[in-house]
Write a protein that holds these residues in place. Structure first.
Motif, PDB file in Angstrom:
ATOM      1  N   LEU A 419       0.981  -1.516  -0.009  1.00 31.90           N
ATOM      2  CA  LEU A 419      -0.025  -0.063  -0.104  1.00 31.90           C
ATOM      3  C   LEU A 419       0.894   1.160   0.341  1.00 31.90           C
ATOM      4  O   LEU A 419       0.472   1.956  -0.773  1.00 31.90           O
ATOM      5  N   LEU A 423       0.442   3.721  -3.378  1.00 32.57           N
ATOM      6  CA  LEU A 423      -0.250   4.655  -3.152  1.00 32.57           C
ATOM      7  C   LEU A 423       0.596   6.451  -2.859  1.00 32.57           C
ATOM      8  O   LEU A 423       0.033   7.016  -3.698  1.00 32.57           O
ATOM      9  N   ARG A 424       1.910   5.673  -2.822  1.00 34.11           N
ATOM     10  CA  ARG A 424       2.759   6.932  -2.978  1.00 34.11           C
ATOM     11  C   ARG A 424       3.489   7.397  -3.943  1.00 34.11           C
ATOM     12  O   ARG A 424       3.503   8.535  -4.389  1.00 34.11           O
ATOM     13  N   ALA A 427      -0.005   9.611  -4.946  1.00 31.49           N
ATOM     14  CA  ALA A 427      -0.100  10.963  -4.800  1.00 31.49           C
ATOM     15  C   ALA A 427       0.817  11.958  -6.010  1.00 31.49           C
ATOM     16  O   ALA A 427       0.691  12.498  -6.096  1.00 31.49           O
ATOM     17  N   PHE A 431      -0.447  15.071  -6.999  1.00 36.59           N
ATOM     18  CA  PHE A 431      -0.517  15.993  -6.447  1.00 36.59           C
ATOM     19  C   PHE A 431       0.844  16.437  -6.532  1.00 36.59           C
ATOM     20  O   PHE A 431       1.722  16.848  -5.336  1.00 36.59           O
ATOM     21  N   TYR A 432       1.821  16.277  -7.122  1.00 40.46           N
ATOM     22  CA  TYR A 432       3.095  17.412  -7.353  1.00 40.46           C
ATOM     23  C   TYR A 432       3.106  17.887  -8.126  1.00 40.46           C
ATOM     24  O   TYR A 432       2.817  17.999  -8.886  1.00 40.46           O
TER      25      TYR A 432
ATOM     26  N   ILE C 141      -5.406  13.683  -0.513  1.00 40.63           N
ATOM     27  CA  ILE C 141      -3.882  14.393   0.098  1.00 40.63           C
ATOM     28  C   ILE C 141      -4.517  15.399  -1.692  1.00 40.63           C
ATOM     29  O   ILE C 141      -3.497  15.568  -2.676  1.00 40.63           O
ATOM     30  N   TYR C 144      -2.448  19.640  -2.775  1.00 44.46           N
ATOM     31  CA  TYR C 144      -0.922  19.379  -3.081  1.00 44.46           C
ATOM     32  C   TYR C 144       0.071  20.341  -2.940  1.00 44.46           C
ATOM     33  O   TYR C 144       1.098  19.860  -2.629  1.00 44.46           O
ATOM     34  N   ILE C 148       1.616  16.700   1.800  1.00 44.37           N
ATOM     35  CA  ILE C 148       0.714  16.115   1.136  1.00 44.37           C
ATOM     36  C   ILE C 148       1.028  14.682   1.592  1.00 44.37           C
ATOM     37  O   ILE C 148       0.151  13.717   2.415  1.00 44.37           O
ATOM     38  N   LYS C 149       2.153  13.944   1.193  1.00 42.05           N
ATOM     39  CA  LYS C 149       2.904  12.763   1.371  1.00 42.05           C
ATOM     40  C   LYS C 149       2.524  12.403   2.250  1.00 42.05           C
ATOM     41  O   LYS C 149       2.347  11.021   2.811  1.00 42.05           O
ATOM     42  N   MET C 153      -0.123   9.919   3.778  1.00 45.07           N
ATOM     43  CA  MET C 153       0.256   8.476   4.241  1.00 45.07           C
ATOM     44  C   MET C 153       0.409   7.697   5.277  1.00 45.07           C
ATOM     45  O   MET C 153       0.317   6.474   5.484  1.00 45.07           O
ATOM     46  N   MET C 156      -3.090   6.658   5.561  1.00 46.91           N
ATOM     47  CA  MET C 156      -3.838   5.588   5.050  1.00 46.91           C
ATOM     48  C   MET C 156      -3.111   4.557   5.701  1.00 46.91           C
ATOM     49  O   MET C 156      -3.514   2.920   5.982  1.00 46.91           O
TER      50      MET C 156
END
Lengths: 491, 130, 615
Positions: A419, A423-424, A427, A431-432, C141, C144, C148-149, C153, C156
């Motif tokens: 996970l 998920l990283r 993301a 979202f970068y 998230i 941004y 957020i990471k 995370m 989660m």
């Protein structure tokens, strides 16, 4: 012309040769012929599967020599299910790769398609053959084509990955031959059904030694630890449709061979424990290694290894529900991993930096592909309502029925690791901040159709798994039912 | 090694022992080459030697005392009982061809690797790791 | 088709539709989302009935969805708060990017929550739980440009640990008791602490992490503060209540039987709740960002609710359920206030803005009412909740020490409530915020409606008591009747709250009238800038509002408590784990020969030990 299982193998093989000839006349033949042939394979599946499900098994002899002296092809519900899946996914991958041209540095499409067709033919052969040596031959076909395809791009890393694969693969073939040797001297036959029949009479040490050789050799093919060193390199360096085929077809064939030999041919106790332990170690080491990866395809490769480990654990548990879950997981993994490689490769085409950092904010340029990647990532982790959840759930319930609490906790902890890195990545995609402005390679319509079809499968089966649970139950039954396998072939 | 000594004592034939011994020695030598030699070509040669070893082992297993070649020819149809086992020989034919193809592929890969890395030392060809 | 299925379908199809319609026309997205939730809520409150059930088979399992009083109670929170939050979102999210994504994920989260509450079998519960989790992850998230990471995370990973603990428990409930239905498992004693104790513990872990119980609360402050405020209202108001829902369910066997094993567990849980309350409050005190303050405050409030649940007594559960609704109301309103301030003034950093009372009077009013409710002062609703908790702890479960801890935390809650109000609204006005306008009407209406809930429950708590009593009935408690407007204790004394409320209002109006009329001639209107301090007059551009290190004396006094940083502990564990993994992956050395050696070595091991492995 009566449709028989041999067409599964013959069609792609003929296609390979046809491509070689037709390309001289018609430039685009290399792209079209595979599609026609794979579609034909799907047609065969649709025709043969009902017969298989009805009669329990189809056994087809080649060249008139009756089994067990001749080679026979066997379509059980299990192998038939896998060949159907392989054909469909192969077709989707072909559709995806139809316009695949730009990155072929020096290679030509026709060589690529020829090798790919032979690889699929070989894998299908592994799945439906009923003869040990025939299996060896097909494994070698898959091997040689895979080595070539891994090295297809002319850059340096492809050759390195291919050489490592070749090295380990040759070891696999040597040990496979040794295993076959011992079996042949002890039972006097090469036909799987007959060997299974005569196996109780073989002395224990010989049996176990032969089994060990088979486990090592087929373990190399099925990517078990510690024999899967070649896999991350091969998956990451091969061209993208090939990586998808590796994940969806070749590993399925490898695991099938291992399971068929372990469950049907041999009758040694303790194999189940071995599969559970080694499967768990495979899964653990693979997922742990995946967390630190910076290359997307390599990360996906390690994830593949982890899933295969889980499949082996599930087969190791051995109850009907567990085998059911394992076959379901194999199917899901094939679809989802193919999808991940397909969408992932678009990311790689469109980013300058080949590392994961190149994925930053790429969703703005490729919204559709990003959505598909995210859905596939969620599916493979096991989030409902996608199909990956059901396969993991069945396996966990089967483990629970055997009271294996530590195994369950272990699998779930590894899922959390999975996970994290998936998920990283999701993301990162969404979202970068994204520096690069231009888009070079938007997915073409054929790729979109192929990916949508597979995604639809994930979502539909996730919401309503009843569509395939019937087939899966029959497949699981057929695997666990050794007696009827022997009886049906040798009658 | 129990199983092989069983076979030895069954046949009690020096030549059989020699053949089996050679086959196993070939496999071990090939394995040594694959595992411990650093030069790529030597590894490829090791693979070839292993292939030869296993093929020899196969043929040796199929041998029956005082047997003849497993070929039907006019006038010798009744010899079926005294033929050596043809199945391993068929297997070996296939295996030889496969081994040959793999060797060819390995050598071409070595050429390409040398072009890119300018070295044939396997310890230095590890850019794909971890 | 069944009502419940239809509602779920409305929500999910609405989510997909909203996502796609964003590509067509940005303005339609918010409206489509709001229409979806309105239809769903209206459909539910109009057509769904207690006792509705839906059974079907999915992939070899039989699932069951149903509506009992316990679920119904929580659906008030889920659907009601979501409807208000989506109304609020229309204006709050205007002009932001990726609206389709935002609204789609929002509706999916609501669908997940609804599904969790109506599930009567564990598989559906888990499925909807996971859907709810990943949909809310997508929203965490969303912003941004924050870190957020890490926050996403963290959320989660903790949620996953909880969810998978739950899954393990579910698998073993099936193994030991042979069923997936919640009702059946309950009656067979699956949640009892006397046998297979790990089952209820794992379930509690799963639900507790969602309810931000110490020491697993570390995801909450970041996640609550960094998500868009309109979602945080639902996140902290409704989603955390799913954890409460679960804890109540798991403990329900204990509630009825009061067996010994459960007693220890309830004590542990009570103390965990108490510590959460204290630590949450303390950390809230030192925050400078209004959003983070509210986030920590949420954690503290959830601590109260958990304490109430764990007592296992009639009053305690009632307190917990009552506080659950009230917390949704006032915390939702507070987060909306913070969002309104953020939207209008640009930031919620209390060191940077102050004195918004003149510019945003209605928002101030909502904040004031919610703060009073949070602090537990009559005549507003929070008082009733606090009263019930104290009564439960002191009279029914004799847990005096915990009562003292809760009291300490409640009192400290006054401090940060005031801080929030003062920091944003009182004090001198900043130069930059001179032109700030009041929040738009679509944002004000939900806030005012939530404040109305706070007010009305202060005088007529029976409005919440009666549904809650029915919910407790469903959990196994005996029927009780609660008066509409009065509180009674075990000794039979009653307090009529409506009288108190009317009295306070009369005093307030009279006092206000007297003071204004009496001093009419002698008073003059003074601006906030007309002040002097130690003989110095205010200069242009200076702001003398006291904002920095607001509670420094308290911080110094409670310094030992601040040293306990749970966040750092978890981060260190994470880093250690990563280093450990980094070591493991060196197995794949990249050298082809090494791989070959692995194979041969493994072969040798197997051949040597073959008798032990394969017997």
């Amino acid at each position: 012309m009566v449709i028989s299982p041999v067409h599964y193998i013959v069609a792609p093989l003929l296609a390979a040769f046809a491509i070689a000839l037709l390309s001289k006349i018609y430039k685009n033949a290399a792209r079209i012929v595979p599609g026609i042939v794979l579609f034909y394979n799907i047609v065969i599946s649709l025709v043969l599967m009902p017969q298989v499900l009805e009669k329990g098994m189809i056994s087809e002899v080649i060249a008139g020599w009756e089994a067990p002296w001749g080679i026979n092809l066997v379509l059980t519900p299990f192998s038939g299910f896998l060949t159907t899946a392989v054909s469909v996914i192969g077709f989707a991958i072909w559709l995806y790769g139809y316009k695949f041209k730009v990155r072929l540095q020096g290679g030509e499409v026709k060589y690529y398609e020829i090798l790919q067709m032979m690889m699929i033919a070989g894998s299908l052969g592994v799945i439906i053959t009923g003869d040990l040596f025939n299996m060896f031959v097909f494994i070698e076909i898959v091997g040689i084509t895979a080595y070539s395809l891994t090295a297809f791009y002319r850059h340096r890393d492809g050759a390195e990955a291919s050489f490592k694969y070749l090295l380990i693969g040759s070891l696999a073939s040597i040990f496979l031959l040794m295993g076959i040797l011992i079996i042949y001297t002890q039972t006097g036959s090469l036909n799987m059904a007959q060997i299974a029949e005569r196996m109780p009479m073989v002395p224990q040490t010989m049996k176990v030694t032969a089994l060990i050789f088979f486990l090592i050799a087929l373990g190399i093919e099925a990517e078990m630890f510690p024999m899967n060193g070649w896999a991350p390199d091969a998956y990451s360096q091969a061209p993208s449709p090939t990586s998808a085929v590796f994940a969806a077809v070749v590993s399925v064939a490898g695991v099938y061979a291992l399971i068929r030999v372990t469950f049907t041919v041999f009758d040694v106790e303790g194999v189940h424990q071995y599969l559970i332990v080694m499967g768990f170690v495979t899964m653990l080491v693979a997922e742990i290694s995946a967390v630190a990866q910076v290359n997307l395809k390599r990360m996906l490769a390690y994830s593949s290894l982890g899933q295969m480990g889980l499949v082996l654990i599930a087969f190791g548990i051995g109850s009907h529900l567990a085998v059911f879950g394992a076959i379901f997981l194999m199917l899901n993994h094939a679809v989802i991993k193919a999808l991940l490689f397909m969408s992932g490769s678009y990311f790689i085409y469109n980013s300058d930096d080949k590392r994961l950092i190149g994925l930053n904010g790429i969703h703005k340029r490729l919204p559709f592909v990003s959505a598909i990647f995210s859905i596939a990532a969620f599916a493979i982790i096991g989030f409902p309502p996608f199909s990956g959840f059901w396969s993991k759930f069945y396996i966990l319930i089967a483990a629970g029925d055997e009271n294996m609490i530590f195994l369950i906790i272990g699998i779930l902890m590894v899922t959390i690791i999975e996970l994290v890195y998936y998920l990283r990545t999701v993301a990162r995609i969404y979202f970068y901040k994204d520096e690069v402005e231009h888009t070079e390679h938007k997915p073409s319509i054929n790729a979109i159709v192929a990916m949508s079809f597979l995604t639809l499968f994930i979502i539909v089966i996730g919401i309503y798994p009843n569509l395939i649970t019937g087939y899966l139950h029959q497949a699981a039954d057929s695997l666990l039912d050794k007696a009827s396998y022997i009886q049906h072939i040798l009658k | 090694m129990m199983e092989f000594s069983e076979i030895f004592f069954k046949y009690k034939d020096l030549i059989t022992v020699a053949v089996y011994g050679t086959a196993i020695m070939l496999i071990i030598i090939g394995l040594y080459g694959v595992l411990l030699k650093k030069h790529l070509v030597k590894i490829a040669i090791g693979l070839t030697i292993m292939d030869s070893g296993i093929n020899l082992l196969f043929v040796a297993v199929g041998y029956i005392q005082n047997g003849t070649a497993p070929i039907f020819s006019p006038g010798h149809e009744g010899d079926a009982i005294r033929m050596v086992d043809p199945v391993p020989q068929a297997l070996v034919l296939t295996a030889i061809v496969i081994g040959f193809a793999v060797t060819a592929l390995a050598l071409s890969l070595i050429i390409r690797l040398y072009k890119h890395h300018h070295t044939a030392n396997i310890d230095q060809i590890n850019s794909l790791k971890w | 088709m069944n009502t419940l299925t239809i509602i779920l379908l409305i929500l999910t199809i609405g989510a997909a539709f909203t996502y796609f319609i964003n590509a067509v026309n940005h303005k339609l997205t918010a409206i489509s989302a709001f229409v979806t939730i309105t239809i769903a809520t209206g459909y539910f409150f109009g057509l769904a009935e207690l006792g509705d059930q839906f059974k079907f088979a999915l992939g070899d399992f039989s699932m069951q969805w149903g509506l009992n009083a316990f679920s119904y109670y929580f659906i008030y929170i889920v659907l009601g708060l979501s409807w208000l939050a989506l109304l609020y979102s229309i204006a709050y999210m205007e002009g932001k990017a990726r609206l389709g994504y935002y609204y789609g994920a929002f509706l999916l989260t609501i669908a997940g929550m609804f599904g969790v509450v109506i599930s009567q079998d564990f598989i559906s519960l888990f499925i909807f739980w996971e859907i709810m989790t990943w949909a809310s992850f997508l929203l965490v998230i969303y912003n941004y440009y924050y870190n957020i990471k890490t926050e996403g995370m963290k959320y989660m990973i903790f949620s996953a640990i909880g969810a998978y603990a739950m899954l393990t428990a579910i698998v073993f409930i099936h193994h030991y008791y042979g069923t997936f239905l919640i009702g059946e498992a309950l009656s067979k004693g699956a949640f009892s602490f006397n046998q297979h104790i790990f089952i209820p513990i794992f379930l509690l872990l799963g639900f507790g992490i969602k309810a931000a119980v110490m020491p697993f609360h570390v995801w909450a402050p970041g996640a609550y503060a960094k998500t868009p405020m309109s979602f945080t209202a639902v996140f902290s108001g409704a989603l955390s209540k799913m954890g409460i829902f679960g804890i109540a369910l798991v403990f329900s066997t204990y509630y009825i039987t009061h067996n010994a094993g459960g007693f220890i567990a309830s004590q542990i849980l009570a103390w965990m709740g108490g510590i959460t309350a204290v630590m949450g409050t303390i950390y809230a005190l030192i925050q400078t960002d209004a959003k983070r303050l509210l986030a920590y405050s949420s954690v503290a409030q959830l601590g109260y609710i958990v304490v109430g649940l764990s007592t296992g007594t009639k009053l305690g559960i009632m307190a917990a359920l009552y506080l659950a609704v009230l917390h949704a109301a006032f915390k939702g309103a507070l987060f909306m206030v913070a969002g309104a301030v953020e939207k209008q003034a640009g930031t919620t950093d209390m060191t940077k803005i102050s004195g918004l009372i003149k510019r945003m009077p209605w928002t101030f009013l909502v904040a004031l009412i919610s703060i009073i409710t949070l602090a537990g002062v009559p005549p507003l609703g929070g008082f009733v909740g606090k009263w019930l908790i104290y009564e439960a702890l002191i009279t029914e479960s004799n847990n005096y020490f915990l009562a003292i801890v809760i009291f300490f935390s409640s009192t400290a809650a006054f401090l940060y409530s005031y801080r929030f109000l003062f920091g944003l609204f009182l004090g001198q006005e900043e130069e930059d915020t001179k032109d700030v306008k009041e929040a738009p009407v679509t944002m004000l209406i939900p806030m005012l409606m939530l404040s109305f809930v706070s007010i009305i429950t202060g005088v007529m708590p029976g409005l919440v008591f009666n549904p809650a009593a029915k919910a407790m009935n469903a959990l196994g408690f005996a029927d009780t009747n609660w008066d509409m407007t009065s509180l009674s204790n075990i000794w039979g004394n009653t307090t009529d709250l409506s009288l108190i409320g009317i009295f306070i209002i009369i005093v307030f109006i009279l006092g206000f009238a007297v003071l204004t009329l009496k001093g009419r001639k002698k008073t003059k209107s003074v601006g906030t800038k007309d002040i002097s301090s130690s003989g110095e007059l205010w200069k242009e551009g200076e702001n003398w509002t006291f904002q920095q290190d607001f509670f420094k004396p308290f911080q110094r006094a409670a310094a030992p408590l601040y040293k306990f940083d749970m966040d750092k502990i978890w981060s260190d564990m994470g880093n250690a784990l990563e280093a450990f993994f980094g070591f493991f992956r060196k197995v794949y050395t990249g050298n082809g020969q090494t791989y070959a050696i692995y194979v041969i070595a493994f072969l040798a091991i197997l051949l040597i030990f073959k008798d032990y492995i394969f017997n």
